[in-house]
Design a protein around this motif. Sequence first.
Motif, PDB file in Angstrom:
ATOM      1  N   ARG A   3     -33.019 -16.225  12.643  1.00 57.62           N
ATOM      2  CA  ARG A   3     -32.565 -15.940  11.285  1.00 57.62           C
ATOM      3  C   ARG A   3     -31.475 -14.890  11.353  1.00 57.62           C
ATOM      4  O   ARG A   3     -31.677 -13.808  11.906  1.00 57.62           O
ATOM      5  CB  ARG A   3     -33.721 -15.409  10.437  1.00 57.62           C
ATOM      6  CG  ARG A   3     -34.806 -16.436  10.186  1.00 57.62           C
ATOM      7  CD  ARG A   3     -36.048 -15.775   9.653  1.00 57.62           C
ATOM      8  NE  ARG A   3     -36.605 -14.795  10.558  1.00 57.62           N
ATOM      9  CZ  ARG A   3     -37.471 -15.050  11.532  1.00 57.62           C
ATOM     10  NH1 ARG A   3     -37.858 -16.274  11.741  1.00 57.62           N
ATOM     11  NH2 ARG A   3     -37.930 -14.102  12.302  1.00 57.62           N
ATOM     12  N   VAL A   4     -30.318 -15.204  10.779  1.00 57.87           N
ATOM     13  CA  VAL A   4     -29.218 -14.243  10.689  1.00 57.87           C
ATOM     14  C   VAL A   4     -28.824 -14.143   9.223  1.00 57.87           C
ATOM     15  O   VAL A   4     -28.596 -15.158   8.560  1.00 57.87           O
ATOM     16  CB  VAL A   4     -28.001 -14.682  11.535  1.00 57.87           C
ATOM     17  CG1 VAL A   4     -26.852 -13.696  11.363  1.00 57.87           C
ATOM     18  CG2 VAL A   4     -28.388 -14.796  13.004  1.00 57.87           C
ATOM     19  N   TYR A   5     -28.769 -12.922   8.734  1.00 53.26           N
ATOM     20  CA  TYR A   5     -28.403 -12.657   7.345  1.00 53.26           C
ATOM     21  C   TYR A   5     -27.172 -11.771   7.313  1.00 53.26           C
ATOM     22  O   TYR A   5     -26.920 -11.019   8.254  1.00 53.26           O
ATOM     23  CB  TYR A   5     -29.535 -11.928   6.606  1.00 53.26           C
ATOM     24  CG  TYR A   5     -30.745 -12.781   6.363  1.00 53.26           C
ATOM     25  CD1 TYR A   5     -30.952 -13.378   5.127  1.00 53.26           C
ATOM     26  CD2 TYR A   5     -31.690 -13.005   7.360  1.00 53.26           C
ATOM     27  CE1 TYR A   5     -32.062 -14.165   4.893  1.00 53.26           C
ATOM     28  CE2 TYR A   5     -32.804 -13.784   7.131  1.00 53.26           C
ATOM     29  CZ  TYR A   5     -32.990 -14.362   5.904  1.00 53.26           C
ATOM     30  OH  TYR A   5     -34.086 -15.145   5.671  1.00 53.26           O
ATOM     31  N   CYS A   6     -26.427 -11.837   6.231  1.00 54.30           N
ATOM     32  CA  CYS A   6     -25.333 -10.907   5.960  1.00 54.30           C
ATOM     33  C   CYS A   6     -25.662 -10.176   4.674  1.00 54.30           C
ATOM     34  O   CYS A   6     -26.259 -10.746   3.769  1.00 54.30           O
ATOM     35  CB  CYS A   6     -24.006 -11.643   5.798  1.00 54.30           C
ATOM     36  SG  CYS A   6     -23.335 -12.240   7.352  1.00 54.30           S
ATOM     37  N   SER A   7     -25.259  -8.924   4.612  1.00 54.52           N
ATOM     38  CA  SER A   7     -25.461  -8.167   3.388  1.00 54.52           C
ATOM     39  C   SER A   7     -24.275  -7.248   3.156  1.00 54.52           C
ATOM     40  O   SER A   7     -23.527  -6.925   4.079  1.00 54.52           O
ATOM     41  CB  SER A   7     -26.741  -7.331   3.465  1.00 54.52           C
ATOM     42  OG  SER A   7     -26.583  -6.263   4.383  1.00 54.52           O
ATOM     43  N   ILE A   8     -24.138  -6.846   1.914  1.00 53.47           N
ATOM     44  CA  ILE A   8     -23.232  -5.762   1.581  1.00 53.47           C
ATOM     45  C   ILE A   8     -24.132  -4.611   1.166  1.00 53.47           C
ATOM     46  O   ILE A   8     -24.981  -4.765   0.281  1.00 53.47           O
ATOM     47  CB  ILE A   8     -22.261  -6.149   0.457  1.00 53.47           C
ATOM     48  CG1 ILE A   8     -21.338  -7.268   0.954  1.00 53.47           C
ATOM     49  CG2 ILE A   8     -21.454  -4.932   0.013  1.00 53.47           C
ATOM     50  CD1 ILE A   8     -20.399  -7.811  -0.087  1.00 53.47           C
ATOM     51  N   THR A   9     -23.986  -3.488   1.847  1.00 55.38           N
ATOM     52  CA  THR A   9     -24.841  -2.340   1.592  1.00 55.38           C
ATOM     53  C   THR A   9     -24.063  -1.256   0.864  1.00 55.38           C
ATOM     54  O   THR A   9     -22.840  -1.185   0.956  1.00 55.38           O
ATOM     55  CB  THR A   9     -25.384  -1.745   2.900  1.00 55.38           C
ATOM     56  OG1 THR A   9     -24.288  -1.348   3.715  1.00 55.38           O
ATOM     57  CG2 THR A   9     -26.234  -2.751   3.648  1.00 55.38           C
TER      58      THR A   9
END
Length: 131
Positions: A3-9
């Motif tokens: 599982r690979v996720y991207c986020s803006i923090t």
Amino acid sequence: VGRVYCSITLGCPHPAAGRVLTNIDRDPGERKRMAAFPYGSTQGRLAASNYLVLQSLAGGAAALVQWRLETGRTHQIRQQDLRSVVMPLSRPTLHAKSLAFEHPATGQRLEFESQLPKDFQELLQSLQQLD
């Protein structure tokens, strides 16, 4: 399972790469929600996530971050105690970029990739322009 996720923090994680370990279980005050507990405590199950800052945004006020999950707990990334590296994530800025697993009947590894949704891309572009 991969599982690979991207986020803006909000904020830029420091250090720029690392591993977050917590325990996750039902929130004792609200059983429909999940909550993070200290790593190694007797409450909950281990949740391990590895993160990598892909890009600092808006002069360090935000960041594009990639997450590789070692475990698959419910709402793992959102519930982990990330205060040691960055401010919490907001709901619309988390995206499942790729998922992979072995087919239960054939054993063949299946991999699926998903492009960033339009609203995620628009937010990312807006923040990139603030640099």
